[in-house]
Design a protein around this motif. Structure first.
Motif, short mmCIF file in Angstrom:
data_model
loop_
_atom_site.label_atom_id
_atom_site.label_comp_id
_atom_site.label_asym_id
_atom_site.label_seq_id
_atom_site.Cartn_x
_atom_site.Cartn_y
_atom_site.Cartn_z
N LEU A 50 70.94 -28.33 -39.34
CA LEU A 50 72.32 -27.97 -40.00
C LEU A 50 72.61 -28.60 -41.39
O LEU A 50 72.84 -28.31 -42.48
CB LEU A 50 73.44 -28.47 -39.08
CG LEU A 50 73.90 -27.47 -37.98
CD1 LEU A 50 75.18 -28.00 -37.21
CD2 LEU A 50 73.97 -26.06 -38.43
N ASP A 51 71.94 -30.03 -41.53
CA ASP A 51 71.79 -30.72 -42.87
C ASP A 51 70.95 -30.05 -43.71
O ASP A 51 71.15 -29.82 -44.90
CB ASP A 51 71.52 -32.05 -42.46
CG ASP A 51 71.55 -32.99 -43.63
OD1 ASP A 51 72.88 -32.80 -44.25
OD2 ASP A 51 70.57 -33.70 -44.24
N ALA A 52 69.98 -29.51 -43.28
CA ALA A 52 68.84 -28.54 -44.17
C ALA A 52 69.68 -27.31 -44.60
O ALA A 52 69.48 -27.00 -45.83
CB ALA A 52 67.63 -28.53 -43.27
N VAL A 84 72.25 -24.48 -49.09
CA VAL A 84 73.38 -23.43 -49.51
C VAL A 84 73.89 -24.16 -50.88
O VAL A 84 74.29 -23.63 -51.90
CB VAL A 84 74.55 -23.40 -48.59
CG1 VAL A 84 75.78 -22.83 -49.19
CG2 VAL A 84 74.09 -22.59 -47.33
N ALA A 85 73.87 -25.51 -50.79
CA ALA A 85 74.31 -26.36 -52.05
C ALA A 85 73.26 -26.00 -53.35
O ALA A 85 73.66 -25.79 -54.54
CB ALA A 85 74.22 -27.76 -51.96
N LYS A 86 72.02 -25.91 -53.09
CA LYS A 86 71.30 -25.66 -53.96
C LYS A 86 71.29 -24.14 -54.58
O LYS A 86 71.22 -23.97 -55.93
CB LYS A 86 69.78 -25.64 -53.42
CG LYS A 86 69.16 -27.11 -53.27
CD LYS A 86 67.75 -26.92 -52.68
CE LYS A 86 67.28 -28.39 -52.29
NZ LYS A 86 66.07 -28.41 -51.45
N VAL A 87 71.52 -23.13 -53.68
CA VAL A 87 71.54 -21.88 -54.24
C VAL A 87 73.37 -21.83 -55.06
O VAL A 87 73.44 -21.27 -55.97
CB VAL A 87 72.05 -20.86 -53.07
CG1 VAL A 87 72.36 -19.53 -53.43
CG2 VAL A 87 70.48 -20.75 -52.06
N SER A 88 74.22 -22.59 -54.53
CA SER A 88 75.69 -22.71 -55.18
C SER A 88 75.28 -23.30 -56.60
O SER A 88 75.94 -22.81 -57.46
CB SER A 88 76.41 -23.57 -54.47
OG SER A 88 76.88 -23.15 -53.42
N GLN A 89 74.20 -24.24 -56.84
CA GLN A 89 74.10 -24.63 -58.16
C GLN A 89 73.48 -23.69 -59.13
O GLN A 89 73.55 -23.64 -60.38
CB GLN A 89 73.02 -25.88 -58.07
CG GLN A 89 73.63 -27.24 -57.48
CD GLN A 89 72.70 -28.19 -57.18
OE1 GLN A 89 71.51 -28.09 -57.52
NE2 GLN A 89 73.06 -29.33 -56.82
N ILE A 94 75.95 -33.97 -42.48
CA ILE A 94 76.23 -33.47 -41.26
C ILE A 94 75.73 -34.78 -40.38
O ILE A 94 74.68 -35.22 -40.61
CB ILE A 94 75.09 -32.41 -40.85
CG1 ILE A 94 75.50 -31.17 -41.67
CG2 ILE A 94 75.36 -31.97 -39.42
CD1 ILE A 94 76.98 -30.45 -41.74
N THR A 95 76.70 -35.18 -39.56
CA THR A 95 76.43 -36.46 -38.67
C THR A 95 76.33 -36.01 -37.24
O THR A 95 76.79 -34.95 -36.93
CB THR A 95 77.50 -37.35 -38.83
OG1 THR A 95 78.63 -36.69 -38.34
CG2 THR A 95 77.73 -37.81 -40.24
N PRO A 96 75.58 -36.70 -36.59
CA PRO A 96 75.52 -36.50 -35.05
C PRO A 96 76.90 -36.57 -34.40
O PRO A 96 77.10 -35.46 -33.75
CB PRO A 96 74.79 -37.54 -34.55
CG PRO A 96 73.83 -38.22 -35.43
CD PRO A 96 74.70 -37.83 -36.80
N GLU A 97 77.84 -37.06 -34.85
CA GLU A 97 79.20 -36.93 -34.30
C GLU A 97 80.00 -35.92 -34.87
O GLU A 97 80.62 -35.14 -33.79
CB GLU A 97 80.24 -38.35 -34.80
CG GLU A 97 79.63 -39.70 -34.59
CD GLU A 97 78.70 -40.24 -35.32
OE1 GLU A 97 78.25 -39.64 -36.29
OE2 GLU A 97 78.16 -41.06 -34.64
N LEU A 98 79.61 -35.26 -36.06
CA LEU A 98 80.13 -33.85 -36.42
C LEU A 98 79.36 -32.80 -35.43
O LEU A 98 80.23 -31.84 -35.02
CB LEU A 98 79.85 -33.68 -37.98
CG LEU A 98 80.46 -32.24 -38.29
CD1 LEU A 98 81.82 -32.00 -38.14
CD2 LEU A 98 80.04 -32.05 -39.68
#
Length: 99
Positions: free
Chosen positions: A32-34, A39-44, A4-8
């Motif tokens: 949003l980055d957190a 979500v990525a941790k839960v997916s793993q 997640i970038t500021p531009e996004l």
């Protein structure tokens, strides 16, 4: 690397038609980055052996028989209406007004 970038975040704000200040963009970028990281941790951890669920306790709808009963006549339905005409409720027109 952060997904997640500021531009996004700014672009998402434009798409959602939300005007974001620089402080809001910075704060939302971190938040949003957190969220994406969590979500990525839960997916793993999620495995095919564990079935997905929407609720921890099984729920069941309770239905009653659909039996037709007596209904109101048009006159009964309109008897307490503040305004009625030609067997219908009369309400203020809203179509065509600027929102």
């Amino acid at each position: 690397m952060s997904e997640i970038t500021p531009e996004l975040v700014h672009h998402l704000g434009v798409l959602a038609r939300i005007q974001l200040s620089a402080d809001e963009v910075e704060r939302l970028t971190d938040q949003l980055d957190a969220i994406v990281d969590n979500v990525a941790k839960v997916s793993q951890v999620a495995t095919a052996e564990v079935p997905a669920m929407s609720h921890p306790i099984a729920l069941q709808n309770v239905y009653r028989p659909d039996v037709p009963e007596a209904v109101l006549t048009p006159a009964q339905a309109l008897q307490n209406a503040p305004d009625a005409a030609e067997g219908r409720f009369r309400v203020t027109a809203i179509l065509g007004e600027e929102q």
